[in-house]
Design an enzyme around this catalytic site. Structure first.
Site, PDB file in Angstrom:
ATOM      1  N   GLY A 264       0.341   3.702  -9.444  1.00  0.00           N
ATOM      2  CA  GLY A 264      -0.092   3.341  -8.508  1.00  0.00           C
ATOM      3  C   GLY A 264      -1.184   4.811  -8.449  1.00  0.00           C
TER       4      GLY A 264
ATOM      5  N   ASP B 142       0.535  -1.440   0.089  1.00  0.00           N
ATOM      6  CA  ASP B 142       0.031  -0.406  -0.433  1.00  0.00           C
ATOM      7  C   ASP B 142       1.105   1.293   0.406  1.00  0.00           C
ATOM      8  OD1 ASP B 142      -2.049   2.290   1.031  1.00  0.00           O
ATOM      9  OD2 ASP B 142      -3.061   0.961   1.212  1.00  0.00           O
TER      10      ASP B 142
ATOM     11  N   SER C 212      -0.749  13.913 -14.794  1.00  0.00           N
ATOM     12  CA  SER C 212      -2.238  14.133 -15.612  1.00  0.00           C
ATOM     13  C   SER C 212      -2.935  15.385 -16.094  1.00  0.00           C
ATOM     14  CB  SER C 212      -3.526  13.393 -14.386  1.00  0.00           C
ATOM     15  OG  SER C 212      -4.781  13.371 -15.701  1.00  0.00           O
TER      16      SER C 212
ATOM     17  N   TYR D 161      -8.265  15.970  -8.142  1.00  0.00           N
ATOM     18  CA  TYR D 161      -6.820  14.732  -8.534  1.00  0.00           C
ATOM     19  C   TYR D 161      -5.577  15.831  -9.011  1.00  0.00           C
ATOM     20  CZ  TYR D 161      -5.416  11.219 -11.962  1.00  0.00           C
ATOM     21  OH  TYR D 161      -5.640  10.433 -12.807  1.00  0.00           O
TER      22      TYR D 161
END
Length: 296
Positions: free
Chosen positions: A85, A64, A124, A150
Site C-alpha cells: 500500500g 486508509d 524500491s 518517493y
C-alpha cells in the site's frame, strides 16, 4: 504430518494495497501459501474498492493507511503482512507523507500492538536511484542515494523497519523492487526487470524463510546486466528463474536522450518527475552534469 509455519500462530496474512496491479500478481500465489502453511486466511486491504470476486480464503477490509485506529483494527489476528500500500511513484510531497511515511508508522505500530511477527515491505530501487547506471550496488555496502520524495519515503520505511526489529522484534524484509512488469519495455529494464513470476517467488520466499531479522534485498530477475547484487537472496532461498536477456536485441536502442539524468542515473524515468525534474545532477554522482547545466 508437516508442522505449521512459525508465522501462523496468530492467524491471518494481510496484503495491503490489494487493489493495485502488483497485488493482483500475488493473490493466487498467496492463496496457495495459505493452504500449504496453515494461515487462517488472507485479509485484503485498500482504501478503494477491490475489483473482482473474493476467493473463499479471502476477506476484504477497506482501510486508509493514514487512519491509525483503522490500521490497528485491520492488524488484529494478523501474523504476517505483505505491505504494498501507499503512493507508488514520484510526485508532490504531501500525499507521499500521508501514505508512505505516516502510513508506515501506523502499520508498524499496529503490528506491535497486534503481535504481528513479520512484514514484507515493498521498498524500491529508487532508494539508490542517484547512483550511476552500471554501478553494482550491495545493500550492505552502498549508502542510500534517493532520487526523489518517493525514494526518501521508502528509505524512511526501511529505517522504521529497523527500529521495530531492534525495539520490538518484528522481522522485516525490505524489498528494493526493480521494474515489476510482465516483460521489459526499454533498455533500462534490461538491468532492472523483475518478472511477475520472480516477484511472486521472491515474496513467497520472504514469508517462508525461517528467520530474517531486518533484511534489505534488491528484487530483480536474473538479468546479466542487473545493477544490484544478490546479497540476502541465499538467506531467503530466492533464486530468480526469469531474465530480460532474450529482449536485449529489441530493447538496446530504446533509451532516453543522453543529455538527461534519466540516461546515466539508475532512477530512470523517475528523474523526469516531480519537483526535482529540472535539477542538475551533482558532480559527485560521476555524471556529465555540465551538459545539462549549459542548456538551462
Amino acid at each position: 504430518m508437516r508442522s505449521p509455519h512459525p508465522l501462523t500462530s496468530a492467524g491471518h496474512l494481510l496484503l495491503t494495497g490489494a487493489a493495485g496491479q502488483l497485488a493482483q500478481v500475488l493473490r493466487g500465489a498467496l492463496g496457495s501459501l495459505c493452504q500449504e502453511e496453515g494461515f487462517s486466511g488472507i485479509r485484503l486491504s485498500d482504501r478503494q474498492a477491490l475489483p473482482g470476486v473474493l476467493d473463499r480464503h479471502e476477506q476484504f477490509i477497506r482501510c486508509d493507511l493514514s487512519d491509525g485506529a483503522a490500521m490497528q483494527a485491520l492488524l488484529r489476528d494478523v501474523s504476517a503482512v505483505v505491505h504494498l500500500g501507499g503512493v507508488a511513484g514520484e510526485g508532490p510531497f504531501e500525499p507521499i507523507l500521508e501514505a508512505n511515511v505516516r502510513g508506515v508508522y501506523h502499520l508498524y505500530e499496529a503490528a506491535r500492538l497486534a503481535g504481528t511477527r513479520r512484514v514484507v515491505l515493498a521498498s524500491s530501487n529508487h532508494v539508490t536511484g542517484c547512483y550511476p547506471q552500471g554501478e553494482r550496488l550491495d545493500p550492505c555496502i552502498h549508502r542510500p542515494r534517493p532520487d526523489g520524495f518517493y525514494g526518501v519515503s521508502k528509505l524512511f520505511g526501511e529505517h522504521m523497519a529497523q527500529l521495530y526489529w531492534d525495539r520490538c522484534g518484528i522481522e522485516t524484509i525490505n524489498l528494493r523492487l526493480g521494474t515489476v512488469a510482465a516483460a521489459p519495455q526499454d533498455r533500462r529494464a534490461l538491468s532492472t526487470w523483475l518478472s511477475h513470476g520472480d516477484f511472486a517467488r521472491l515474496v513467497l520466499a520472504c514469508l517462508r524463510a525461517p528467520r530474517v531479522g531486518c533484511l534489505t534485498v534488491y528484487g530483480v530477475s536474473g538479468n546479466a546486466a542487473r545493477w544490484w547484487s544478490d546479497s540476502g537472496w541465499q538467506t531467503l532461498g530466492y533464486a530468480p528463474q526469469d531474465s530480460a536477456d532474450p529482449w536485449q536485441p529489441m530493447l538496446q536502442d530504446l533509451a532516453p536522450p543522453d543529455d538527461t539524468p534519466m540516461a546515466w542515473l539508475q532512477g530512470g524515468s523517475f528523474l523526469s518527475l516531480g519537483e526535482f525534474s529540472h535539477a542538475v545532477a551533482g558532480h559527485d554522482a560521476g555524471v556529465p552534469a555540465p551538459r545539462l547545466a549549459a542548456k538551462e
